[in-house]
Design a protein around this motif. Structure first.
Motif, PDB file in Angstrom:
ATOM      1  N   HIS A 327       0.826  -1.204   0.000  1.00  0.00           N
ATOM      2  CA  HIS A 327       0.000   0.000   0.000  1.00  0.00           C
ATOM      3  C   HIS A 327       0.864   1.259   0.000  1.00  0.00           C
ATOM      4  O   HIS A 327       0.557   2.242  -0.697  1.00  0.00           O
ATOM      5  N   GLU A 331       0.577   4.020  -2.957  1.00  0.00           N
ATOM      6  CA  GLU A 331       0.276   5.437  -2.732  1.00  0.00           C
ATOM      7  C   GLU A 331       1.374   6.335  -3.329  1.00  0.00           C
ATOM      8  O   GLU A 331       1.083   7.364  -3.943  1.00  0.00           O
ATOM      9  N   TRP A 334       1.000   6.297  -7.166  1.00  0.00           N
ATOM     10  CA  TRP A 334      -0.310   6.577  -7.755  1.00  0.00           C
ATOM     11  C   TRP A 334      -0.329   7.759  -8.725  1.00  0.00           C
ATOM     12  O   TRP A 334      -1.008   7.679  -9.775  1.00  0.00           O
ATOM     13  N   TYR A 346      -8.662   3.865  -7.782  1.00  0.00           N
ATOM     14  CA  TYR A 346      -7.812   4.176  -6.637  1.00  0.00           C
ATOM     15  C   TYR A 346      -8.480   3.751  -5.333  1.00  0.00           C
ATOM     16  O   TYR A 346      -7.860   3.100  -4.489  1.00  0.00           O
ATOM     17  N   ARG A 347      -9.740   4.107  -5.178  1.00  0.00           N
ATOM     18  CA  ARG A 347     -10.449   3.749  -3.954  1.00  0.00           C
ATOM     19  C   ARG A 347     -10.674   2.247  -3.881  1.00  0.00           C
ATOM     20  O   ARG A 347     -10.615   1.662  -2.798  1.00  0.00           O
ATOM     21  N   ARG A 350      -7.258   0.710  -2.883  1.00  0.00           N
ATOM     22  CA  ARG A 350      -6.974   1.037  -1.500  1.00  0.00           C
ATOM     23  C   ARG A 350      -7.828   0.172  -0.563  1.00  0.00           C
ATOM     24  O   ARG A 350      -7.325  -0.334   0.451  1.00  0.00           O
TER      25      ARG A 350
END
Length: 385
Positions: A327, A331, A334, A346-347, A350
């Protein structure tokens, strides 16, 4: 934050019986609605509670993808949710069809085998290269003495080589070889020849390009059921999760058929604690189509009369740290992918990484390594850690 703040939230109404129920339920996990702690849930739109109650994690995950709610530390939110066993206290009626579908239909037939490759592993090699370690190892690292993701993945690969008792000249079959990280490591450091099976053309093509010149490594784009060659050793790292309960015995039959009588087979798989549960509907729809985690009994039942279990090692807590490292990389990288994939992706990604990290942290799911032999190793098997 006190109850008066909740009552005045634009998206939370304490007079609703369902919302009172959820607030009380979340309280058991020390999660507050619209609270000010990093793991508290904050509503951005109406309908989140109704979606979660009606559709379980599928509704919760989709509403998160839509931006309807947030939690600053999503991993900690799920850790608390699962550690308190809150999902077990909700039984969404709309998920009955999903449960029956996974129980009655073989979702992992040979004709469906390439679906997960196309949907997940073929997203783009540049995307995975940014998230993973330099070897492109997309499975749990071994953090016993490691301080970085690279060290943890190398430690895991070496652990597997030592557990398999590899010797120069051996031929090794890797079922579900991914981008070939294990094969490259084993060939380079232990002098073995490797054949890898994958259902992802992107992985096979990219894996070949990563191989050092002259390494005795071969990629085969084929379903495991079609392999007939015999090998000194077999390894399967993070592939059994795609096999499905209706195919576990077939999988073990193939491994038995392809392993020499004095060989060893290492099976590395995520597993669940309870046998009679269905795959998570959100993960099934958005991340791993047709995937299913085995319970411990599924593995041993499928291996019965075909293999002797020489060793079983659980280091599931290490997956939490692995996912958090992925993660962090995701990030950081991204911005270079934002225009290609968009906010909803993206969400989604995540949610995937952090909800899974929370699940491993809560010990809701496990990571097992089995060492299996066909007849029992003469003199016994010496455990490696």
């Amino acid at each position: 934050m006190n109850s008066n703040t909740f009552a005045h939230s634009a998206f939370f109404d304490e007079t609703s019986s369902s919302q009172r129920f959820v607030a009380e339920l979340l309280g058991k996990a020390d999660i507050r609605i619209n609270g000010d702690r990093p793991w508290d849930i904050k509503f951005n739109a109406h309908g989140v509670i109704d979606e979660a109650l009606a559709r379980g994690n599928l509704g919760l995950g989709e509403s998160y993808m839509n931006g309807d709610w947030d939690a600053e530390h999503l991993d900690e939110f799920f850790f608390r949710l699962l550690r308190a066993h809150l999902p077990e206290q909700i039984n969404p009626r709309k998920l009955v069809f999903h449960h029956l579908r996974t129980r009655l239909i073989n979702l992992q037939t040979a004709s469906r085998a390439f679906e997960v490759g196309e949907a997940h592993y073929d997203l783009g090699n540049d995307f995975y290269a940014a998230m993973l370690d330099p070897r492109m190892t997309y499975t749990c690292g071994y953090w016993k003495t490691a301080e970085t993701l690279d060290q943890a993945q190398e430690a895991k690969l070496d652990l597997i080589c030592r557990k398999l008792e590899l010797e120069p000249g051996m031929r090794v079959l890797d079922i579900g070889c991914g981008w070939g990280s294990f094969m490259a490591y084993a060939a380079e450091h232990y002098g073995v020849e490797c054949v890898g099976l994958t259902i992802s053309r992107e992985q096979a093509d990219f894996g070949k390009s990563l191989m050092q010149q002259g390494l005795p490594v071969e990629f085969r784009l084929k379903d495991y059921r079609d392999e007939t060659e015999r090998f000194d050793r077999i390894v399967s790292i993070g592939m059994f999760e795609h096999v499905g309960r209706k195919n576990y015995r077939t999988y073990m039959d193939v491994a038995n058929r392809c392993l020499k009588d004095d060989g060893l087979f290492l099976l590395h798989t995520i597993g669940k604690n309870v046998r009679d549960t269905s795959p998570d509907p959100w993960l099934d729809k958005y991340i791993f189509p047709n995937g299913e985690l085995p319970a411990l009994g599924h593995v041993t039942d499928a291996a019965e009369e075909l293999f002797v279990v020489e060793d079983l090692h659980n280091f599931g807590a290490d997956y939490d740290r692995t996912l958090m490292a992925w993660h962090e990389n995701f990030e950081a990288a991204w911005p270079q992918f934002a225009d290609t994939y968009g906010e909803r992706f993206y969400r989604m990604w995540r949610y995937y990484l952090l909800s899974c990290a929370g699940a491993f942290r809560a010990r809701d799911i496990q990571l097992w390594q089995f060492v299996l032999s066909k007849k029992g190793k003469l003199g016994g098997y010496r455990r490696v850690s």
